[in-house]
Design a protein around this motif. Structure first.
Motif, PDB file in Angstrom:
ATOM      1  N   SER A 113     -49.781 -29.873  -1.844  1.00  0.00           N
ATOM      2  CA  SER A 113     -48.414 -30.402  -1.886  1.00  0.00           C
ATOM      3  C   SER A 113     -47.690 -30.172  -0.565  1.00  0.00           C
ATOM      4  N   GLY A 114     -47.881 -28.996   0.010  1.00  0.00           N
ATOM      5  CA  GLY A 114     -47.262 -28.704   1.300  1.00  0.00           C
ATOM      6  C   GLY A 114     -47.725 -29.643   2.387  1.00  0.00           C
ATOM      7  N   LYS A 115     -49.023 -29.920   2.400  1.00  0.00           N
ATOM      8  CA  LYS A 115     -49.577 -30.854   3.389  1.00  0.00           C
ATOM      9  C   LYS A 115     -48.968 -32.240   3.206  1.00  0.00           C
ATOM     10  N   MET A 116     -48.899 -32.672   1.963  1.00  0.00           N
ATOM     11  CA  MET A 116     -48.365 -33.994   1.669  1.00  0.00           C
ATOM     12  C   MET A 116     -46.889 -34.093   2.063  1.00  0.00           C
ATOM     13  N   LEU A 117     -46.100 -33.147   1.623  1.00  0.00           N
ATOM     14  CA  LEU A 117     -44.664 -33.219   1.875  1.00  0.00           C
ATOM     15  C   LEU A 117     -44.310 -32.966   3.333  1.00  0.00           C
ATOM     16  N   SER A 118     -45.160 -32.233   4.037  1.00  0.00           N
ATOM     17  CA  SER A 118     -44.882 -31.992   5.457  1.00  0.00           C
ATOM     18  C   SER A 118     -44.891 -33.285   6.257  1.00  0.00           C
ATOM     19  N   GLU A 119     -45.682 -34.251   5.827  1.00  0.00           N
ATOM     20  CA  GLU A 119     -45.734 -35.551   6.514  1.00  0.00           C
ATOM     21  C   GLU A 119     -44.424 -36.316   6.407  1.00  0.00           C
ATOM     22  N   LEU A 120     -43.679 -36.051   5.351  1.00  0.00           N
ATOM     23  CA  LEU A 120     -42.423 -36.768   5.166  1.00  0.00           C
ATOM     24  C   LEU A 120     -41.358 -36.342   6.169  1.00  0.00           C
ATOM     25  N   PHE A 121     -41.528 -35.184   6.757  1.00  0.00           N
ATOM     26  CA  PHE A 121     -40.585 -34.732   7.786  1.00  0.00           C
ATOM     27  C   PHE A 121     -40.820 -35.440   9.119  1.00  0.00           C
ATOM     28  N   VAL A 122     -41.980 -36.056   9.271  1.00  0.00           N
ATOM     29  CA  VAL A 122     -42.309 -36.716  10.538  1.00  0.00           C
ATOM     30  C   VAL A 122     -41.967 -38.194  10.412  1.00  0.00           C
ATOM     31  N   TYR A 123     -40.797 -38.538  10.915  1.00  0.00           N
ATOM     32  CA  TYR A 123     -40.337 -39.927  10.894  1.00  0.00           C
ATOM     33  C   TYR A 123     -41.218 -40.785  11.793  1.00  0.00           C
ATOM     34  N   GLU A 124     -41.492 -40.276  12.988  1.00  0.00           N
ATOM     35  CA  GLU A 124     -42.368 -40.956  13.940  1.00  0.00           C
ATOM     36  C   GLU A 124     -43.044 -39.899  14.801  1.00  0.00           C
ATOM     37  N   GLU A 125     -44.180 -40.246  15.349  1.00  0.00           N
ATOM     38  CA  GLU A 125     -44.906 -39.316  16.207  1.00  0.00           C
ATOM     39  C   GLU A 125     -44.145 -39.152  17.524  1.00  0.00           C
ATOM     40  N   ASP A 126     -43.771 -37.921  17.821  1.00  0.00           N
ATOM     41  CA  ASP A 126     -43.056 -37.638  19.062  1.00  0.00           C
ATOM     42  C   ASP A 126     -43.215 -36.160  19.405  1.00  0.00           C
ATOM     43  N   PHE A 127     -42.403 -35.685  20.296  1.00  0.00           N
ATOM     44  CA  PHE A 127     -42.435 -34.297  20.749  1.00  0.00           C
ATOM     45  C   PHE A 127     -42.331 -33.309  19.581  1.00  0.00           C
ATOM     46  N   TRP A 128     -41.549 -33.644  18.558  1.00  0.00           N
ATOM     47  CA  TRP A 128     -41.273 -32.732  17.452  1.00  0.00           C
ATOM     48  C   TRP A 128     -42.280 -32.794  16.306  1.00  0.00           C
ATOM     49  N   SER A 129     -43.202 -33.724  16.338  1.00  0.00           N
ATOM     50  CA  SER A 129     -44.063 -33.988  15.181  1.00  0.00           C
ATOM     51  C   SER A 129     -44.778 -32.753  14.641  1.00  0.00           C
ATOM     52  N   ASN A 130     -45.441 -32.003  15.491  1.00  0.00           N
ATOM     53  CA  ASN A 130     -46.184 -30.825  15.009  1.00  0.00           C
ATOM     54  C   ASN A 130     -45.254 -29.762  14.443  1.00  0.00           C
ATOM     55  N   SER A 131     -44.134 -29.546  15.097  1.00  0.00           N
ATOM     56  CA  SER A 131     -43.167 -28.572  14.586  1.00  0.00           C
ATOM     57  C   SER A 131     -42.597 -29.018  13.252  1.00  0.00           C
ATOM     58  N   LEU A 132     -42.327 -30.311  13.120  1.00  0.00           N
ATOM     59  CA  LEU A 132     -41.796 -30.838  11.861  1.00  0.00           C
ATOM     60  C   LEU A 132     -42.813 -30.699  10.736  1.00  0.00           C
ATOM     61  N   ARG A 133     -44.068 -30.944  11.030  1.00  0.00           N
ATOM     62  CA  ARG A 133     -45.108 -30.780  10.007  1.00  0.00           C
ATOM     63  C   ARG A 133     -45.172 -29.320   9.546  1.00  0.00           C
ATOM     64  N   SER A 134     -45.153 -28.400  10.496  1.00  0.00           N
ATOM     65  CA  SER A 134     -45.197 -26.973  10.139  1.00  0.00           C
ATOM     66  C   SER A 134     -43.990 -26.577   9.307  1.00  0.00           C
ATOM     67  N   PHE A 135     -42.832 -27.036   9.740  1.00  0.00           N
ATOM     68  CA  PHE A 135     -41.610 -26.722   8.990  1.00  0.00           C
ATOM     69  C   PHE A 135     -41.668 -27.316   7.578  1.00  0.00           C
ATOM     70  N   GLY A 136     -42.024 -28.580   7.479  1.00  0.00           N
ATOM     71  CA  GLY A 136     -42.092 -29.245   6.178  1.00  0.00           C
ATOM     72  C   GLY A 136     -43.093 -28.601   5.247  1.00  0.00           C
ATOM     73  N   TYR A 137     -44.187 -28.129   5.797  1.00  0.00           N
ATOM     74  CA  TYR A 137     -45.223 -27.475   4.998  1.00  0.00           C
ATOM     75  C   TYR A 137     -44.696 -26.190   4.378  1.00  0.00           C
ATOM     76  N   THR A 138     -43.951 -25.413   5.149  1.00  0.00           N
ATOM     77  CA  THR A 138     -43.484 -24.123   4.640  1.00  0.00           C
ATOM     78  C   THR A 138     -42.233 -24.249   3.784  1.00  0.00           C
ATOM     79  N   VAL A 139     -41.407 -25.252   4.038  1.00  0.00           N
ATOM     80  CA  VAL A 139     -40.154 -25.403   3.293  1.00  0.00           C
ATOM     81  C   VAL A 139     -40.383 -26.052   1.955  1.00  0.00           C
ATOM     82  N   MET A 140     -41.131 -27.114   1.940  1.00  0.00           N
ATOM     83  CA  MET A 140     -41.278 -27.880   0.715  1.00  0.00           C
ATOM     84  C   MET A 140     -42.301 -27.213  -0.170  1.00  0.00           C
TER      85      MET A 140
END
Length: 189
Positions: free
Chosen positions: A162-189
């Motif tokens: 579930s964390g892997k799946m929901l972490s993708e939703l934090f990444v609107y588009e691939e950019d500088f923040w993508s990896n950080s957003l995935r990590s954040f989304g994985y731990t938050v959701m």
């Protein structure tokens, strides 16, 4: 999986609470405008959080609008919308469709099955517009179903999926923040 986040209103200042409510109203309004009134029933705090988070990070232009809400018609509401509001509305439809099908599979809930059928056209549009997110969500849903049916799985398997799946939703588009957003989304959701 989806729809479990709630807002801790007691922990927010009045200014923060007002902002939260405006963004929540913006998401509800956008769901109605983009998809229809039935899709507004999919509204969750999860996607409101995603809007708030992405908006804070990227600071996109926003529009604030006063409107009459069909659900709360006695007084005007204020909606705040930006590009992440539309994105969150699309992700709401994507996730709600899968959640309804999961409820159908797990509980044979006929109302959820019918609601998935109502969402089907909107879901297909979202799949076409967001292939990366749609692909990850679809594969994660299959993996979650296998975990649920397995007698050898441990609870962390489902949480991690579930964390892997929901972490993708934090990444609107691939950019500088993508990896950080995935990590954040994985731990938050």
């Amino acid at each position: 999986m989806f729809g479990y986040i709630i807002c801790n209103k007691k922990g927010l200042s009045q200014e923060e609470l007002d902002r939260y409510q405006k963004v929540y109203c913006g998401l509800c309004k956008t769901l109605g405008e983009r998809y229809g009134q039935m899709e507004r029933m999919s509204l969750t705090y999860d996607m409101t959080f995603v809007i708030l988070f992405l908006s804070s990070l990227y600071e996109p232009p926003e529009k604030e609008e006063s409107f009459r809400c069909a659900v709360h018609p006695t007084r005007k509401k204020i909606a705040v919308e930006n590009k992440f509001t539309e994105y969150a509305a699309d992700m709401t439809v994507l996730m709600t469709y899968y959640k309804c099908l999961d409820d159908w599979e797990d509980e044979r809930n006929h109302l959820k099955y019918r609601y998935a059928k109502i969402l089907e056209d909107s879901f297909q549009k979202t799949v076409q517009q967001y292939p990366r997110q749609s692909r990850i969500v679809a594969s994660s849903i299959k993996e979650l179903a296998a975990i649920e049916k397995s007698h050898n799985s441990i609870p962390d398997d489902a949480v991690n999926c579930s964390g892997k799946m929901l972490s993708e939703l934090f990444v609107y588009e691939e950019d500088f923040w993508s990896n950080s957003l995935r990590s954040f989304g994985y731990t938050v959701m």
